[in-house]
Design an enzyme around this catalytic site. Structure first.
Site: not given
Ligand code: DGL
Length: 282
Positions: A18-19, A200, A202
């Site tokens: 993940d980022s 997302c 997060h």
């Molecule tokens: N966790 C990431 C997602 O599912 C993105 C978060 C980010 O913007 O880096 O899209």
């Protein structure tokens, strides 16, 4: 042309990328479902967020991460990030994997999420809350259109939500404003929505706030469980890949930022202490 890398053919852990921290919500569910395997998590925290970055940059960073995880012995990598799944997955699968090693696999998390909504939405009106990058890619619309052509999809970017989570502010009183504002907005865009997908990784961390502002009768889909179910099913159908996974029940963590910061923040996602190691991607 990707530079040549030499890869071990020995069995290895499942890679999750993940980022930043969001993919830990996916790792947690996958590990709950399949604790027997080894897992290697990589968070590109130094370059997060990805959500506002261009296609080219997200692709380049994601490819670097995938190659790194392959070099660490992974045969299978899950992109635990919607933005990377939306902007990089297809090119990596079609263009890079055949060059790097056609037996290795990279899987995304959008398709398994989309598959579940047929059983959830009764009105056929679905809302997607995601990063701006995922929204602009229109990947959810495309994938939903393939499976449920008559469904109406409304997508909305929530740029502040990732920052709240990355900065450990997701439970603070200030977060309420940003959560409520986006939920009200998407339900105003289509009042018939009865299923909201958290697109997302997060966002599940914001669930206590999200549940507070989503009216009853509207389902909120958090991806982890569906991704875990889909991965289990994939491994049942692909015995060759399953045979290339080690089974010691371990988890290791890599980050491109300082290890101490990752260890501190990641506790929130996994509810247990962990040790991380800093790595550099290129
Ligand atoms: N966790 C990431 C997602 O599912 C993105 C978060 C980010 O913007 O880096 O899209």
């Amino acid at each position: 042309m990707s530079p040549h890398i030499s890869l071990s053919q020995e069995p290895g852990p499942i890679g999750v990328f993940d980022s930043g921290y969001g993919g830990l919500t996916i790792l947690r569910q996958i590990r709950n479902a399949m604790p027997q395997y080894d897992y290697l998590y990589l968070g590109d925290n130094a370059r997060a967020p990805y959500g506002t970055r261009s296609f080219d940059v997200v692709y380049e960073f994601t490819l670097q991460a995938v190659r790194y995880l392959f070099q660490q012995g992974c045969h299978l990598v899950i992109l635990g990030c919607n933005t990377a799944s939306a902007k990089a997955l297809r090119t990596i699968q079609q263009h890079d994997l055949p060059e790097i090693d056609s037996h290795r696999r990279v899987l995304g998390i959008i398709r398994p999420t989309v598959e579940c909504i047929g059983g959830i939405s009764r009105t056929g009106h679905v809302g997607i809350l995601a990063t701006q990058g995922t929204v602009r890619s229109r990947t959810y619309e495309l994938e939903i259109g393939k499976l449920y052509p008559s469904m109406s999809v409304t997508s909305l970017g929530c740029p502040m939500w990732v920052s709240l989570v990355e900065n450990n502010e997701h439970l603070s009183p200030g977060a309420d404003y940003f959560v409520r504002e986006r939920i009200d907005k998407i339900l105003e865009m289509d009042p018939e929505i009865d299923c909201l997908i958290l697109g997302c990784t997060h966002f599940p961390l914001l669930m206590p706030k999200i549940s507070k502002y989503v009216p009853s009768g509207i389902g909120v889909v958090s991806q982890g469980k569906y991704v875990a179910d889909s991965l289990r099913d994939y491994l049942c159908r692909h015995a060759d890949m399953e045979g290339r996974l080690t089974r010691n029940g371990t988890m290791r963590f890599l980050t491109t930022e300082q290890a101490e910061a990752f260890q501190e923040n990641a506790k929130v996602f996994l509810s247990s202490p962990l040790e991380a190691q800093r790595v550099f991607l290129k």
